[in-house]
Scaffold this motif. Structure first.
Motif, PDB file in Angstrom:
ATOM      1  N   GLY D   8       0.811  -1.215   0.000  1.00  0.00           N
ATOM      2  CA  GLY D   8       0.000   0.000   0.000  1.00  0.00           C
ATOM      3  C   GLY D   8       0.837   1.254   0.000  1.00  0.00           C
ATOM      4  N   ILE D   9       1.859   1.279   0.839  1.00  0.00           N
ATOM      5  CA  ILE D   9       2.640   2.506   0.965  1.00  0.00           C
ATOM      6  C   ILE D   9       3.514   2.736  -0.262  1.00  0.00           C
ATOM      7  CG2 ILE D   9       4.473   3.633   2.277  1.00  0.00           C
ATOM      8  CD1 ILE D   9       1.848   3.698   3.692  1.00  0.00           C
ATOM      9  N   PHE D  10       4.192   1.673  -0.698  1.00  0.00           N
ATOM     10  CA  PHE D  10       5.196   1.894  -1.747  1.00  0.00           C
ATOM     11  C   PHE D  10       4.640   1.773  -3.161  1.00  0.00           C
ATOM     12  CE2 PHE D  10       8.443   0.624   1.569  1.00  0.00           C
ATOM     13  CZ  PHE D  10       8.749   1.945   1.840  1.00  0.00           C
ATOM     14  N   ILE D  11       3.529   1.076  -3.321  1.00  0.00           N
ATOM     15  CA  ILE D  11       2.994   0.906  -4.681  1.00  0.00           C
ATOM     16  C   ILE D  11       1.681   1.663  -4.851  1.00  0.00           C
ATOM     17  CG2 ILE D  11       2.381  -0.750  -6.480  1.00  0.00           C
ATOM     18  CD1 ILE D  11       5.162  -1.276  -5.612  1.00  0.00           C
ATOM     19  N   LEU D  12       0.753   1.386  -3.952  1.00  0.00           N
ATOM     20  CA  LEU D  12      -0.579   1.954  -4.135  1.00  0.00           C
ATOM     21  C   LEU D  12      -0.601   3.457  -3.890  1.00  0.00           C
ATOM     22  CD1 LEU D  12      -3.024  -0.692  -2.656  1.00  0.00           C
ATOM     23  CD2 LEU D  12      -2.542  -0.157  -5.037  1.00  0.00           C
ATOM     24  N   LEU D  13       0.100   3.859  -2.835  1.00  0.00           N
ATOM     25  CA  LEU D  13       0.082   5.273  -2.486  1.00  0.00           C
ATOM     26  C   LEU D  13       0.595   6.148  -3.626  1.00  0.00           C
ATOM     27  CD1 LEU D  13      -0.791   6.875   0.018  1.00  0.00           C
ATOM     28  CD2 LEU D  13       1.609   6.985   0.661  1.00  0.00           C
ATOM     29  N   LEU D  33       4.609  15.746  -4.638  1.00  0.00           N
ATOM     30  CA  LEU D  33       5.666  15.879  -3.646  1.00  0.00           C
ATOM     31  C   LEU D  33       5.229  15.331  -2.304  1.00  0.00           C
ATOM     32  CD1 LEU D  33       8.409  17.206  -3.974  1.00  0.00           C
ATOM     33  CD2 LEU D  33       7.477  19.262  -2.975  1.00  0.00           C
ATOM     34  N   ILE D  34       3.976  15.623  -1.936  1.00  0.00           N
ATOM     35  CA  ILE D  34       3.468  15.156  -0.640  1.00  0.00           C
ATOM     36  C   ILE D  34       3.456  13.638  -0.596  1.00  0.00           C
ATOM     37  CG2 ILE D  34       1.416  15.089   0.813  1.00  0.00           C
ATOM     38  CD1 ILE D  34       0.836  17.955  -0.349  1.00  0.00           C
ATOM     39  N   PHE D  35       2.999  13.042  -1.698  1.00  0.00           N
ATOM     40  CA  PHE D  35       2.942  11.577  -1.715  1.00  0.00           C
ATOM     41  C   PHE D  35       4.337  10.976  -1.633  1.00  0.00           C
ATOM     42  CE2 PHE D  35      -1.308  12.468  -3.034  1.00  0.00           C
ATOM     43  CZ  PHE D  35      -2.028  11.414  -2.512  1.00  0.00           C
ATOM     44  N   VAL D  36       5.264  11.576  -2.359  1.00  0.00           N
ATOM     45  CA  VAL D  36       6.637  11.063  -2.313  1.00  0.00           C
ATOM     46  C   VAL D  36       7.197  11.220  -0.907  1.00  0.00           C
ATOM     47  CG1 VAL D  36       8.964  11.441  -3.149  1.00  0.00           C
ATOM     48  CG2 VAL D  36       7.084  11.459  -4.744  1.00  0.00           C
ATOM     49  N   ALA D  37       6.873  12.349  -0.282  1.00  0.00           N
ATOM     50  CA  ALA D  37       7.383  12.587   1.061  1.00  0.00           C
ATOM     51  C   ALA D  37       6.847  11.543   2.029  1.00  0.00           C
ATOM     52  CB  ALA D  37       6.998  13.982   1.519  1.00  0.00           C
ATOM     53  N   ILE D  38       5.554  11.201   1.872  1.00  0.00           N
ATOM     54  CA  ILE D  38       4.983  10.175   2.766  1.00  0.00           C
ATOM     55  C   ILE D  38       5.727   8.859   2.580  1.00  0.00           C
ATOM     56  CG2 ILE D  38       2.915   8.834   3.255  1.00  0.00           C
ATOM     57  CD1 ILE D  38       1.309  11.322   2.362  1.00  0.00           C
ATOM     58  N   GLY D  40       8.669   8.501   1.601  1.00  0.00           N
ATOM     59  CA  GLY D  40      10.007   8.677   2.157  1.00  0.00           C
ATOM     60  C   GLY D  40      10.000   8.509   3.655  1.00  0.00           C
ATOM     61  N   ILE D  41       8.964   9.072   4.308  1.00  0.00           N
ATOM     62  CA  ILE D  41       8.904   8.952   5.768  1.00  0.00           C
ATOM     63  C   ILE D  41       8.797   7.496   6.168  1.00  0.00           C
ATOM     64  CG2 ILE D  41       7.450   9.417   7.770  1.00  0.00           C
ATOM     65  CD1 ILE D  41       6.777  12.133   6.340  1.00  0.00           C
ATOM     66  N   PHE D  42       7.953   6.774   5.450  1.00  0.00           N
ATOM     67  CA  PHE D  42       7.816   5.357   5.794  1.00  0.00           C
ATOM     68  C   PHE D  42       9.112   4.601   5.530  1.00  0.00           C
ATOM     69  CE2 PHE D  42       3.372   6.297   5.960  1.00  0.00           C
ATOM     70  CZ  PHE D  42       2.951   5.497   7.005  1.00  0.00           C
ATOM     71  N   LEU D  43       9.807   5.003   4.485  1.00  0.00           N
ATOM     72  CA  LEU D  43      11.094   4.384   4.189  1.00  0.00           C
ATOM     73  C   LEU D  43      12.037   4.566   5.356  1.00  0.00           C
ATOM     74  CD1 LEU D  43      12.369   2.972   1.741  1.00  0.00           C
ATOM     75  CD2 LEU D  43      13.372   5.145   1.138  1.00  0.00           C
ATOM     76  N   TYR D  44      12.004   5.759   5.920  1.00  0.00           N
ATOM     77  CA  TYR D  44      12.869   6.071   7.053  1.00  0.00           C
ATOM     78  C   TYR D  44      12.452   5.278   8.285  1.00  0.00           C
ATOM     79  CZ  TYR D  44      15.083   8.824  10.697  1.00  0.00           C
ATOM     80  OH  TYR D  44      15.805   9.214  11.778  1.00  0.00           O
ATOM     81  N   MET D  73      15.991   2.334  -2.824  1.00  0.00           N
ATOM     82  CA  MET D  73      14.786   3.160  -2.686  1.00  0.00           C
ATOM     83  C   MET D  73      15.127   4.513  -2.091  1.00  0.00           C
ATOM     84  SD  MET D  73      11.901   0.459  -1.593  1.00  0.00           S
ATOM     85  CE  MET D  73      10.468   1.467  -1.432  1.00  0.00           C
ATOM     86  N   LEU D  74      16.119   4.513  -1.231  1.00  0.00           N
ATOM     87  CA  LEU D  74      16.548   5.773  -0.618  1.00  0.00           C
ATOM     88  C   LEU D  74      17.018   6.762  -1.697  1.00  0.00           C
ATOM     89  CD1 LEU D  74      17.284   7.299   2.027  1.00  0.00           C
ATOM     90  CD2 LEU D  74      19.555   6.341   1.766  1.00  0.00           C
ATOM     91  N   MET D  75      17.856   6.238  -2.620  1.00  0.00           N
ATOM     92  CA  MET D  75      18.344   7.086  -3.703  1.00  0.00           C
ATOM     93  C   MET D  75      17.193   7.621  -4.527  1.00  0.00           C
ATOM     94  SD  MET D  75      21.236   5.104  -5.722  1.00  0.00           S
ATOM     95  CE  MET D  75      21.996   3.734  -4.961  1.00  0.00           C
ATOM     96  N   ILE D  76      16.337   6.662  -4.955  1.00  0.00           N
ATOM     97  CA  ILE D  76      15.304   7.052  -5.911  1.00  0.00           C
ATOM     98  C   ILE D  76      14.322   8.006  -5.271  1.00  0.00           C
ATOM     99  CG2 ILE D  76      13.353   6.109  -7.194  1.00  0.00           C
ATOM    100  CD1 ILE D  76      15.171   3.820  -7.957  1.00  0.00           C
ATOM    101  N   ASN D  77      14.043   7.749  -3.990  1.00  0.00           N
ATOM    102  CA  ASN D  77      13.119   8.620  -3.290  1.00  0.00           C
ATOM    103  C   ASN D  77      13.656  10.037  -3.184  1.00  0.00           C
ATOM    104  OD1 ASN D  77      10.872   9.248  -1.613  1.00  0.00           O
ATOM    105  ND2 ASN D  77      10.810   7.069  -1.128  1.00  0.00           N
ATOM    106  N   THR D  78      14.932  10.147  -2.811  1.00  0.00           N
ATOM    107  CA  THR D  78      15.506  11.492  -2.673  1.00  0.00           C
ATOM    108  C   THR D  78      15.530  12.201  -4.009  1.00  0.00           C
ATOM    109  OG1 THR D  78      17.005  10.353  -1.197  1.00  0.00           O
ATOM    110  CG2 THR D  78      17.358  12.690  -1.519  1.00  0.00           C
ATOM    111  N   VAL D  79      15.925  11.448  -5.045  1.00  0.00           N
ATOM    112  CA  VAL D  79      16.077  12.076  -6.346  1.00  0.00           C
ATOM    113  C   VAL D  79      14.730  12.553  -6.875  1.00  0.00           C
ATOM    114  CG1 VAL D  79      16.678  11.646  -8.732  1.00  0.00           C
ATOM    115  CG2 VAL D  79      18.199  10.886  -6.937  1.00  0.00           C
TER     116      VAL D  79
END
Lengths: 165, 321, 180, 605, 375
Positions: D8-13, D33-38, D40-44, D73-79
């Motif tokens: 849900g978080i990484f694909i559906l969101l 941006l908001i969705f990516v940030a969410i 990212g937070i879960f990634l963290y 995922m960390l790289m791709i998320n930040t980029v």
């Protein structure tokens, strides 16, 4: 082809200049301005392919400018001076830079120094002088001493109080 | 612990200071020697100290913008940093803390800073000069990197301090790998930008190139930088091929060994520098593409031969220093 | 302008002395052949007279130079370049005028394109008379200038700063335009 | 955390985000941006919660969330975060579509990273590929077609690899491939196909032809493509070589000084890519093309590390991929900011912008440090690891190619700096303003890791070690500030302290005198007093080098392909008709090709 | 904009004198060049019209600073033509000595300058240093190092001092020995072989039409020399050769002529020839008066007419077109310097396509003398 023969072909009268020091003969002829290009082409195609110089003489008494086109032949080893006369009050002639490229430079100089206009030469204009503010300086009626006095000697000296470091 | 550390730092500072002094002295000697070649008397050998002093004491110093400041800062800091990573006269300095590859890249810092400052001046001469400098770098790095590779493969280390120890216990680089030493010396001529490779600053062509807009303290600091880089480059050669001038083992002889080694090192870098200066005196300069072709032809072939020698000795013959 | 960077260590007077000592022993000359006097510069630079003995070397750009030689007559077109080069040089800077022409026009006293007297336009620290001055005279002038610098007498650059308006006014009488 | 949350978080969101942001108009990037940030937070938050999951949504998707996945995922998320942040003020046409496609690509990338079976891998791979295709299409159909050609090629290769595995195991799961039923000669085919398939994304020579065109599209997207999505190629190769096949199988092909004979040719290919990419980059005048070739060259380094396969080399490859993600995105964004402000692409038409855009210049400068491997950034450390990995194994062809390529990198780096930011400021650029705040923020985010990981390389080396051990490889040797190879090492703490001290020494000498600032045009013009001059010497900057390389440069892979295709076009005019330009047709062809390749594969084995 | 602009001169190490070339450069190739003279313009031709025939002798050496004597000689010849004077034999020989010494010293300066332009400063130091021996001779002969004011219409100013010829012989021997050093360092230098050939080419078929003269013309393969073609002074009696491409004797023939290499080799060979000429002059010089009896300078009137005199200078053909209206002063003197065409038209044309690095060596090898362009 000898210069004398070419002169004959062109039906021009020529005179021999006096030569001391050097040994080669020099011929000088007066040409009508509208015939000059033809004459130079004729000379050029007959071995006179070294353009030596283009001189301008300000005959102020006759109200004329004389332009002297000077050619030399490395084959016949002869000098030829072709001169044309232009009226001094409205000196105008066409450019001949397509015949010899360095004529362009001479024309630029003569334009600047004598004020002779050469139609078709687009590089006329400021060449040697900069910010010139008087009549062309090589004209006989230009007084260089007076000009120098007015322009340079009137500049005041720097007024210094006795300062120290 | 902290006292040891401070003593080390002080020693490094002393060595760096001496390196810059030696560099300025070498520049003076080079001028004197060149003058003698040219049938002249030449300036006194301490002339360059006066020059640097004068430049730093100039009343006005102009700059074009803030990027201009990068040049002297990066150049001087970078060259001192590179010197700190280089063993001098058997003293390891920081060379235990980083190896040849790090040194190689630290050597790029001053060049980059210099190039930034030169580019900031908006003078096309500087731009062309930097272009030439970078192309020259690409040219001489080709043989030089192959030489470094040969050394690293043969001595099986990338650390300069280890390299020095191994040279002392086994054989000096110039004995073990003479072909590479030749290639390295050819590369060194370009690295020091002496003729025939002084193309980036050719005054007749581009009016001293990257230096064109520098004056006053900027030029003074760049002069200090070039003094440092003379010592840097000659020492690099001495460390790689002449055992860093280490003739006495410090472990046995203590402080005497340091003094003797320092003197031997000084003589060695002097000889390397003199070779460059004398070549400089009798050659015109190449065009940049000729320099490039030259370097990618002969020195590279020689360096490859040296690499093959090192490879055969180390891999097939199993010579382990 | 902050002249002494180390005021607490070296007193101002001593600092000036040091500065003068340094600048007199390392005069970098700008490579500018303004007139025919430049003909005697090659002998001065080269093996016979060797001015590098005194630390004088030709430099490519005005930014690096301390000393400008106005070698001979100054045409109006050149004067503009001389002024420009002079202004690009960095203080302290010195000017030696070479030959008779910058003094009063010399043999070109009646020419329409030669400014007659150079120190109306830029400050001159030293004149060398003669047409053209021999290399010995030039070397002598260098020594004299060094002495002057040592004694604090060669301060044309200060004059230029002080009387900048007057110098500019005189220059602008010659130039019709001044591109900046 | 269970399977559905992860999914849900990484694909559906992101998918939901994609849908929503389509209607966001000019605020679309902010929504995205908001969705990516969410995410990212879960990634963290979920760092350490690693495990394998299966999601049943009609089809069974086998997912895994481990440190390798996390790292990439960390790289791709930040980029993508910084790219979208940049896009906020970039005035894109149809920002909604842009954000949607970016998020779709992001979803695909996440999916590829999370997959634990080949089917979902392929599915997400295609999702990513197609969204990239459409994103390129926004700029130019021509560029997109070139990308598509190679994208399809890549897909074919991957399908071939997967097909062979399926032939032997009858399963798409990664674990099943390791069960030992596949003979080692089949592994050779599988690995070659997979490496080539993923290699297309990394643009290794001779499969790089699409890159210079694709990288000429909109900068925020290209930043994501080059920085983020090309890392999927790295991930794919890393996974297929060391996770699916494993070192044991690689070594069964024979080893050369401890390096698998299968890996060595790819390492060599990588070194050649690094060299050729660099040389080509030097001669580009278009900033986008320059960066594209540079990207090709830098990923060549990564390929070398992946091919060599020692711990140091793999660590270097992962680290370099990480660095590349940051500095190359940063460079593309920096170029984007400049292009946004000036509207010019050619380096020779810019110049002097560093004085007008100082912050952009500083960020780009840092990226250049990273690119050129100046030790002030972490870019140096990854290069160092790759060099030492090659040198300690005494590879005398790979090492010099890499080293000289890095010298070449200085040349084009300086061209970027001088051509765009230094030199003469042109008359028409005198009123250029600094880039807007979101752009600067985006660049700042990317710059920070480069600096931090240079001072404390231990942090990232820790993650990399986790990745390596997770794959079953030996860890690399490091401490918090130091890293070692068998032949050397370097201490960044000493380096930084020494650098700072000496820098302040230089500053101390420097600030003795105040400098007067003069006009940039108060220049040395050999004493002349011109009124206006063109000062910027950036066109044909490396002309002498180009002249010397001219005999070499006439051979071009690009033109070889063109000739090749021309040959076919001339010969089989009818075949050309199948290129209708309609994506649906292409999809159909894909299916047909899939069948053909399956049959060939069957027959081959 | 593809090109950037570069200024070579007036204040630039890569320029011969106070002169400026404005270059438009793409990468590092020159696409357009414009010559800007005028920094040395003094208005000679105007000033000459204001001075008497004899006063002008003091003025004209300043037209070409590196080789002033040709101006004196050619002016003297022009005036002699108008006056119809035959000068004494001894004066002719003394003029030859002066002209050839000037040629050697000018060539030494050019070789030094050229070597400097390609970065070999040592040769520059040597040649300029050795040139000073010639200047010392000049000083003994004329009293001045640079501006000699020695050749007058009607002869030379005074006779040779005692022991001058012996000293000259010594200096010639010394210089001949030094030539070997220059050969080793410059003319046999591998880098010179790579840099100079086929650089700065004046097309052979255009050379005459463009007005190229002197060593630059001979480097194109033409066997022309005013000393042979239109002889003056004592040259008809002397035996010497005209070195030209590809007649280079011991030197390698590299490139296809008309380039920097050939131009420099021709100059190098001319020094040898000049030494040969001077040796012959030392042997052959006749006794007799050194000058004609000159009229009172203040009442010296020259018959009206036109005259053209030419000599071969170290840079090319030097010509004066002298016009008199019968007065005490020249009516018009037009100076035709060789650098006028070499420096402006030829350089502007051949600079196209040249490398920046080669531009300086091209103008040095053309031996452009700035003051004789703008006068």
């Amino acid at each position: 082809m000898k210069a004398e023969d070419i002169f004959k072909d062109l039906e021009l009268k020529f005179e021999n200049l006096k030569v001391k020091g050097n040994t080669l003969p020099r011929y000088k002829a007066e040409v009508q301005p509208d015939k000059l290009e033809e004459a130079i082409i004729k000379f050029k195609s007959n071995g006179f392919n070294h353009f030596v110089a283009l001189s301008c003489i300000d005959w102020i008494k006759d109200e004329k400018f004389e332009l002297v086109y000077h050619l030399f032949s490395y084959e016949e080893k002869e000098d030829v001076f072709l001169s044309i006369f232009l009226p001094r009050n409205e000196p105008k002639y066409k450019t001949l830079r397509h015949l010899f490229p360095q004529i362009e430079t001479y024309e630029r100089e003569i334009h600047e120094m004598f004020g002779v206009e050469f139609e078709g030469n687009d590089r006329l204009g400021e060449f040697i002088l900069e910010d010139w503010d008087n009549m062309p300086p090589m004209r006989k009626d230009f007084d260089t001493v007076k000009y120098g006095k007015e322009k340079y000697e009137s500049v005041p000296l720097i007024n210094e109080g006795g300062e120290k470091e | 612990m902290i006292v040891d550390w401070l003593i080390q730092a002080g020693l490094v500072a002393l060595y760096l200071f001496l390196a810059v002094v030696i560099g300025l002295l070498f520049m003076g000697i080079a001028r004197k020697v060149t003058a003698r070649v040219q049938n002249r008397v030449g300036p006194p050998v301490y002339q360059n100290f006066l020059d640097v002093g004068k430049l730093l004491a100039k009343k006005t110093n102009i700059k074009h913008n803030w990027i201009f400041d990068f040049a002297p800062l990066f150049a001087l800091a970078g060259v001192l940093l590179a010197l700190a990573y280089l063993p001098m006269g058997g003293y390891k300095m920081l060379s235990g803390e980083g190896d040849l590859i790090l040194l190689l890249y630290i050597m790029a810092i001053p060049a980059l800073g210099f190039a930034l400052g030169a580019g900031a001046s908006a003078n096309p001469n500087a731009g062309v000069g930097v272009m030439r400098a970078l192309m020259l770098m690409l040219s001489y790095e080709m043989p030089f990197l192959l030489v470094l590779l040969a050394l690293m493969i043969f001595y099986n280390t990338a650390s300069l301090s280890t390299l020095l120890e191994k040279q002392m216990s086994f054989a000096w680089g110039i004995v073990a790998l003479p072909i590479s030493a030749l290639a390295a010396d050819l590369a060194l001529q370009g690295m020091m930008m002496e003729k025939p490779f002084d193309i980036p600053i050719a005054p007749h062509e581009i009016a001293s190139g990257p230096l064109v807009e520098f004056g006053g303290k900027y030029l003074g600091m760049l002069m200090l930088y070039s003094a440092g880089s003379i010592v840097l480059e000659t020492t690099l050669f001495v460390d790689l091929f002449l055992g860093g001038g280490v003739v006495l083992n410090p472990a046995h002889y203590g402080i005497i060994a340091y003094v003797v080694n320092y003197l031997v090192w000084f003589v060695f870098i002097f000889i390397v520098w003199m070779i460059a200066v004398l070549i400089n005196a009798v050659f015109p300069r190449f065009r940049i593409e000729q320099a490039f072709k030259f370097y990618w032809k002969w020195p590279t072939v020689i360096a490859i031969l040296g690499l093959i020698q090192a490879y055969i000795m180390s891999v097939f013959m199993g010579v382990v220093p | 302008m902050n002249e002494n960077p180390l005021p607490s260590v070296i007193p101002d007077k001593e600092w000036k002395k040091i500065q003068r000592m340094l600048s007199k022993r390392s005069l970098w000359m700008i490579h500018f052949c303004t007139g025919c006097g430049a003909m005697e510069m090659p002998p001065v630079m080269t093996s016979r007279y060797d001015m590098e003995r005194f630390g004088i070397i030709p430099m490519a750009t005005p930014r690096q130079a301390d000393l400008m030689l106005v070698t001979g007559y100054v045409a109006t077109k050149t004067l503009k370049r001389i002024v420009r080069v002079y202004e690009q040089m960095q203080d302290p800077k010195y000017v030696i005028a070479f030959g008779s022409c910058p003094i009063n026009g010399g043999i070109y006293w009646d020419s329409y394109n030669i400014i007659k007297r150079l120190d109306k336009y830029i400050p001159v620290d030293l004149y060398i008379a003669g047409c053209m001055p021999r290399p010995e005279a030039v070397m002598d002038a260098f020594l004299k200038l060094m002495k002057d610098i040592d004694e604090g007498k060669a301060n044309g650059w200060m004059r230029y700063r002080k009387y900048y308006d007057q110098y500019k006014r005189n220059q602008m009488r010659i130039f019709k335009r001044w591109d900046e | 955390m269970d399977a559905l949350t992860l999914f849900g978080i990484f694909i559906l969101l992101p998918l939901v985000g994609a849908l929503l942001s389509y209607f966001g108009r000019k605020y679309a990037p902010i929504i995205a941006l908001i969705f990516v940030a969410i995410t990212g937070i879960f990634l963290y938050v979920w760092y350490g919660n690693f495990g394998s999951y299966t999601v049943d949504i009609g089809v069974k998707l086998n997912l895994t969330f481990d440190i390798t996945t996390w790292f990439f995922m960390l790289m791709i998320n930040t980029v993508i975060f910084s790219s979208l942040l940049f896009a906020v003020s970039a005035d894109l046409k149809n920002a909604g579509g842009f954000s949607t496609l970016m998020l779709l690509g992001f979803t695909g990338a996440n999916g590829v990273l999370l997959s634990r079976d080949f089917l979902s891998l392929y599915l997400f791979w295609e999702l990513m590929s197609w969204s990239v295709y459409v994103l390129i299409l926004r700029t130019s159909g021509e560029y997109a077609r070139r990308y598509l050609l190679f994208g399809v090629l890549s897909a074919y290769f991957i399908i071939m690899g997967i097909g062979i595995i399926y032939y032997y195991t009858g399963s798409f799961l990664y674990e099943d491939a390791l069960s030992g039923v596949i003979p080692y000669y089949a592994w050779a085919w599988i690995l070659v196909f997979l490496i080539l398939g993923f290699g297309v994304k990394m643009a290794i020579i001779p499969l790089h032809v699409w890159a210079p065109y694709a990288y000429s599209s909109e900068q925020p997207f290209v930043s994501f493509l080059s920085g983020g999505l090309s890392k999927l190629g790295t991930f794919g190769i890393y996974m297929s070589m060391y996770s699916i096949a494993g070192v044991g199988i690689l070594d069964s092909f024979g080893t050369f000084r401890g390096v698998s004979l299968l890996g060595y040719p790819f390492a060599l290919l990588g070194a050649i890519t690094a060299f050729v990419g660099t040389i080509l980059a030097i001669f580009q005048d278009d900033i986008r093309k320059l960066l594209a070739y540079s990207s090709i060259g830098q990923l060549g380094y990564v390929m070398v590390g992946l091919g060599l396969g020692t711990s140091l080399a793999l660590g270097g490859a992962l680290f370099h991929a990480f660095n590349h993600a940051f500095f190359k995105s940063l460079l593309f964004l920096g170029a984007g900011a400049v292009i946004y402000r000036t509207g010019k692409y050619k380096i020779s038409e810019m110049g002097g912008l560093g004085y007008r855009m100082p912050f952009t210049f500083l960020f780009v400068l840092f990226a250049i440090f990273g690119l050129a491997g100046i030790p002030l950034t972490s870019g140096f450390i990854s290069k160092w690891m790759l060099y030492e990995a090659a040198i300690e194994k005494k590879f005398v062809i790979i090492a010099p190619l890499m080293l000289i390529a890095s010298v070449g990198a200085f040349l084009y780096s300086y061209r970027i700096l001088y051509g765009i930011f230094l030199g003469g400021l042109k008359e028409e650029h005198k009123k250029v303003k600094e880039a807007p705040a979101p752009m600067l923020a985006a660049m700042f985010i990317l710059m920070l890791p480069l600096l931090i990981f240079s001072i404390v390389p231990g942090w990232i080396l820790g993650w990399i070690n986790d990745v390596l051990t997770n794959t079953g490889l030996k860890p690399i040797d490091y401490t918090q500030f130091t890293y070692y190879s068998s032949i050397g090492g370097a201490n960044m703490a000493t380096f930084w302290i020494a650098f700072m001290v000496l820098f302040f020494v230089a500053v101390a000498i420097f600030i003795m005198k105040r400098a007067r600032v003069v006009n940039q045009y108060d220049n040395y013009f050999a004493g002349e007093a011109p009124s206006s001059v063109a000062l910027h010497a950036a066109h044909n900057y490396y002309k002498p080098l180009k002249d010397t390389w001219a005999p070499m440069l006439k051979y071009s892979v690009d033109r070889a392909y063109e000739k090749f295709s021309k040959f076919f076009v001339d010969g089989f005019y009818e075949i050309k008709k199948i290129y209708t330009g309609n994506p649906q047709d292409y999809a159909a062809y894909l299916g047909i090709a899939f069948l053909i390749f399956l049959i060939i594969g069957w027959w081959l084995l | 904009m593809k090109e950037f602009e570069l200024f070579v001169g007036p204040q630039h190490p890569g320029i011969t004198g106070n002169f400026m070339y404005h270059l438009w450069v793409d990468g590092d190739t020159i696409v357009k060049a414009e010559a800007h003279p005028g920094y040395l313009h003094r208005g000679f031709e105007k000033l000459m019209e204001r001075r008497t025939w004899q006063m002008n002798v003091a003025l004209i050496p300043r037209i070409c600073v590196p080789e002033p004597d040709v101006n004196e000689a050619v002016y003297a010849m022009g005036v002699e033509s108008l006056m119809d004077w035959d000068i004494p034999e001894r004066a002719k020989y003394i003029r030859t000595i002066v002209l050839e010494m000037a040629r050697i010293s000018s060539h030494l300066l050019t070789i030094g300058g050229y070597a400097g332009a390609i970065g070999l400063y040592t040769v520059g130091q040597w040649t300029v240093g050795d040139r000073d021996y010639l200047l010392d001779l000049f000083e003994q002969l004329t009293g001045a190092r640079v501006y000699h004011i020695f050749i007058f219409p009607g002869g030379v100013r005074w006779d040779l001092p005692d022991g001058f010829l012996r000293k000259l012989e010594k200096v010639l021997n010394y210089l001949e020995g030094r030539l070997e050093f220059y050969d080793k360092l410059l003319f046999a230098n591998e880098v010179f072989f790579r840099r100079a050939p086929d650089v700065g080419v004046v097309p052979k078929d255009k050379a005459i039409e463009w007005g190229v003269t002197g060593p630059n013309l001979r480097a194109c393969g033409y066997d022309y020399d005013v000393r042979k073609v239109d002889p003056y002074a004592a040259y008809p009696d002397l035996d010497f050769e005209i070195p030209h491409y590809p007649k280079f004797g011991d030197f390698d023939v590299l490139g296809h002529g008309c380039d920097c290499y050939s131009r420099m080799i021709v100059r190098r060979l001319e020094i040898e020839q000049s030494i040969k000429i001077l040796r012959q002059v030392i042997k052959k010089i006749p006794e007799g008066p050194h000058t004609l009896k000159l009229p009172n300078p203040l009442a010296w009137k020259v018959p009206a007419g036109y005259a053209y005199a030419r000599v071969e200078s170290s840079k090319g053909e030097y010509g004066y077109f002298v016009v008199s209206d019968g007065g005490k002063m020249p009516y018009r003197v037009h100076v035709r310097g060789p650098s006028y065409t070499h420096g402006i038209n030829v350089t502007e044309t051949i600079a196209k396509g040249l490398n920046i690095a080669d531009f300086s060596q091209t103008i040095f090898s053309l031996d452009v003398c700035a003051p004789d362009i703008e006068r």
